[in-house]
Design an enzyme around this catalytic site. Structure first.
Site, PDB file in Angstrom:
ATOM      1  N   LEU A 109      42.130  31.688  42.542  1.00  0.00           N
ATOM      2  CA  LEU A 109      41.928  33.106  42.802  1.00  0.00           C
ATOM      3  C   LEU A 109      41.234  33.713  41.589  1.00  0.00           C
ATOM      4  CD1 LEU A 109      45.462  33.921  44.243  1.00  0.00           C
ATOM      5  CD2 LEU A 109      43.333  33.694  45.561  1.00  0.00           C
ATOM      6  N   SER A 110      40.705  34.913  41.737  1.00  0.00           N
ATOM      7  CA  SER A 110      40.015  35.504  40.596  1.00  0.00           C
ATOM      8  C   SER A 110      40.959  35.697  39.405  1.00  0.00           C
ATOM      9  CB  SER A 110      39.347  36.830  40.979  1.00  0.00           C
ATOM     10  OG  SER A 110      40.289  37.766  41.443  1.00  0.00           O
ATOM     11  N   GLU A 111      42.247  35.921  39.671  1.00  0.00           N
ATOM     12  CA  GLU A 111      43.212  36.043  38.576  1.00  0.00           C
ATOM     13  C   GLU A 111      44.586  35.510  38.984  1.00  0.00           C
ATOM     14  OE1 GLU A 111      42.505  37.004  35.577  1.00  0.00           O
ATOM     15  OE2 GLU A 111      40.612  38.086  35.837  1.00  0.00           O
ATOM     16  N   THR A 112      45.230  34.885  38.019  1.00  0.00           N
ATOM     17  CA  THR A 112      46.660  34.588  38.100  1.00  0.00           C
ATOM     18  C   THR A 112      47.334  35.271  36.916  1.00  0.00           C
ATOM     19  OG1 THR A 112      46.329  32.452  39.204  1.00  0.00           O
ATOM     20  CG2 THR A 112      48.430  32.794  38.073  1.00  0.00           C
TER      21      THR A 112
ATOM     22  N   CYS B 168      42.829  42.851  33.029  1.00  0.00           N
ATOM     23  CA  CYS B 168      42.663  42.713  34.476  1.00  0.00           C
ATOM     24  C   CYS B 168      43.497  43.778  35.173  1.00  0.00           C
ATOM     25  CB  CYS B 168      43.080  41.323  34.956  1.00  0.00           C
ATOM     26  SG  CYS B 168      42.920  41.146  36.751  1.00  0.00           S
TER      27      CYS B 168
END
Length: 261
Positions: free
Chosen positions: A44-47, A71
């Site tokens: 995903l774009s961020e964790t 983020c």
């Protein structure tokens, strides 16, 4: 080792909207290598990962490629997990991050995040940026991303960037923006260096966009719309050197990451 994981759609009122983020609450920090591997596996774009600390939580964010300094949507997702799943009872949460202390509160209208404002400054447009986007910007600015200003929403919608060329730029990414047809401003956000060619809804980019448009439009409350395939709305308020971002979040799934040690 077992780690609880949640996948949350942030800046969304319904699933399959907004920007998905994974959230992993931890009892204590594990190695950076393992944090990065989990983020890469999630793809995903961020964790987001957090650990309880003092009166709040230490919070870190990883893309599939690297750790980032700020983020928005994954912070929103982390706060949602704390409020909705982990029994957090106060009205606001403090997160200690590489970008300083961030605060997320909740109300009947959603979650509000208090983030640092990053006012962009005008620069000459790099040649590779013009080539990669295939347009001549009205204006180019720089904060922690390149900010490319175009004349119209339709121009932003129709962009088809060359991500290989964008990847050669020195900053985190490229944010393209223009006046909106039905909102104050629109945007699209490209981060190929982080293996996120186009981010669905980017809270941190609005820390750069909101100060620019607030000055341009002479008002401090603004509505931004990110024109990704999933789309997302971000309500912004600029107060001094801070930007307040307002949005909702919804659950998509939860599970357990099992790692043999």
């Amino acid at each position: 080792m077992e780690i609880k994981i949640y996948q949350i759609d942030a800046f969304a009122d319904n699933i399959f909207e907004g920007n998905p983020a994974a959230v992993c609450p931890l009892n204590e920090w594990i190695s950076d290598e393992l944090l990065q591997k989990i983020a890469e596996e999630n793809n995903l774009s961020e964790t987001a990962f957090f650990v309880a600390e003092d009166e709040g939580y230490s919070l870190r964010w990883f893309t599939p490629e690297d750790e980032v300094d700020l983020c928005g949507h994954a912070t929103l997702a982390a706060a949602h997990v704390l409020f909705q799943h982990l029994g957090y009872v106060k009205e606001s949460i403090l997160f200690y991050t590489k970008s300083g202390t961030l605060e997320v509160g909740r109300s009947d209208s959603g979650y509000s995040m208090i983030f640092p404002a990053s006012g962009p400054e005008a620069i000459d447009t790099p040649t590779v940026l013009k080539e990669a986007l295939g347009v001549i910007p009205t204006k180019t600015l720089v904060a922690f991303d390149y900010i490319v200003v175009l004349d119209s929403e339709s121009q932003v919608r129709s962009l088809s960037p060359d991500f290989v060329k964008l990847q050669t730029l020195d900053l985190r990414g490229v944010v393209v923006t223009a006046p909106g047809d039905e909102v104050d401003f629109v945007s699209r956000c490209f981060f190929p260096k982080l293996r996120v060619n186009e981010d669905p809804v980017t809270g941190s980019a609005h820390c750069e966009l909101a100060p620019y448009w607030a000055k341009k439009l002479s008002r401090n409350k603004l509505t931004g719309k990110q024109l990704s395939k999933r789309t997302g709305m971000v309500q912004c308020e600029v107060i001094g050197d801070r930007v307040i971002l307002l949005g909702n979040a919804v659950d998509y799934m939860s599970g357990i990451v099992t790692i043999k040690t």
